[in-house]
Design an enzyme around this catalytic site. Structure first.
Site, PDB file in Angstrom:
ATOM      1  CB  SER A  52      -0.934   0.004   1.212  1.00 31.81           C
ATOM      2  OG  SER A  52      -0.208  -0.142   2.419  1.00 31.81           O
ATOM      3  CG  ASP A 207      -3.523   4.735   8.234  1.00 35.16           C
ATOM      4  OD1 ASP A 207      -2.604   5.575   8.343  1.00 35.16           O
ATOM      5  OD2 ASP A 207      -3.693   4.048   7.221  1.00 35.16           O
ATOM      6  CG  HIS A 210      -1.054   3.745   4.708  1.00 33.05           C
ATOM      7  ND1 HIS A 210      -1.964   3.130   5.541  1.00 33.05           N
ATOM      8  CD2 HIS A 210      -0.576   2.772   3.886  1.00 33.05           C
ATOM      9  CE1 HIS A 210      -2.039   1.853   5.235  1.00 33.05           C
ATOM     10  NE2 HIS A 210      -1.200   1.612   4.242  1.00 33.05           N
TER      11      HIS A 210
END
Length: 236
Positions: A52, A207, A210
């Site tokens: 990701s 979060d 990231h």
């Protein structure tokens, strides 16, 4: 009495100049075509194989790692480079190994390997992660293209043995396979002075895992010179 030269036709005035001009135009066209062909031949395609962090999770497409890296390369003397986004959100080293074969298409000239983050988040056995990364780098080596390994680091909560084994596999594998090592994918977030925890949080999405667009920009500025070295290897 007729002159002896009366029967010989003289070339029209300016015909020699016209011929020279036509030759010059033809040469210019040939040189332009050759230059265009050389540019096509020199074009370098880099596949960014990752998770990701590479894919650009939670960001507009233009703010992800690959588009920002592409822009950095273009702005720093490498307009001939194209970076392909081969990042899959949630992917592990095992996932990367399973798709490295079709990632290495004929057009790929170099690979950035940025995997391992999800392995450590899941607490996977570092020996298994090492074997997967070794398989990925072996496949890249068999294709005869250069690689850049972007390392990851384990937190201390798994214990010192886990952290030591996990952290060590990236430099060790990079050396074993002759790859360029970028020690830690997220190191650009801390800056040269190390950065405070509060400063790092400002560069992260909600979060806490990231990076946001500004964080990605800092990562790209830090890893960019390493990728430029990868480009040089691909061109040599």
């Amino acid at each position: 009495m007729k002159s002896l030269s009366s029967g010989v036709r003289k070339p029209a005035y300016g015909s020699g100049a016209a011929a020279r001009k036509a030759v010059a135009v033809l040469l210019a066209l040939l040189l332009t075509a050759a230059a265009a062909a050389a540019q096509v031949q020199e074009r370098i395609t880099i596949a960014a194989l990752g998770d990701s962090l590479t894919q650009g999770y939670g960001l507009p497409p233009e703010d992800g790692f690959v588009p920002q890296l592409q822009a950095w390369l273009n702005a720093n003397g490498h307009p001939e480079v194209e970076v392909i986004n081969a990042g899959v959100s949630g992917d592990t080293t095992a996932g990367g190994l399973s798709r490295i074969g079709w990632t290495l298409s004929d057009e790929v000239d170099a690979v950035i390997v940025a995997l391992g983050g999800n392995d450590v988040l899941r607490g996977l056995d570092p020996a298994a992660s090492r074997a997967n990364l070794d398989g990925i780098l072996s496949a890249i080596g068999e294709r005869g293209v250069p690689a850049l390994v972007a390392g990851m680091q384990a937190p201390g909560n798994y214990g010192p043995d886990y952290k030591r084994e996990f952290d060590a596999m990236f430099p060790e594998l990079a050396e074993a396979h002759g790859a360029i090592l970028y020690p830690f994918f997220l190191q650009g977030l801390t800056g040269e002075d190390g950065g405070s925890l509060a400063q790092v949080r400002e560069l992260m999405q909600g979060d806490g895992i990231h990076p946001n667009a500004q964080g990605v920009a800092q990562i790209v500025r830090d890893i960019g010179p390493y990728v430029a070295r990868l480009v040089d290897r691909a061109q040599s």
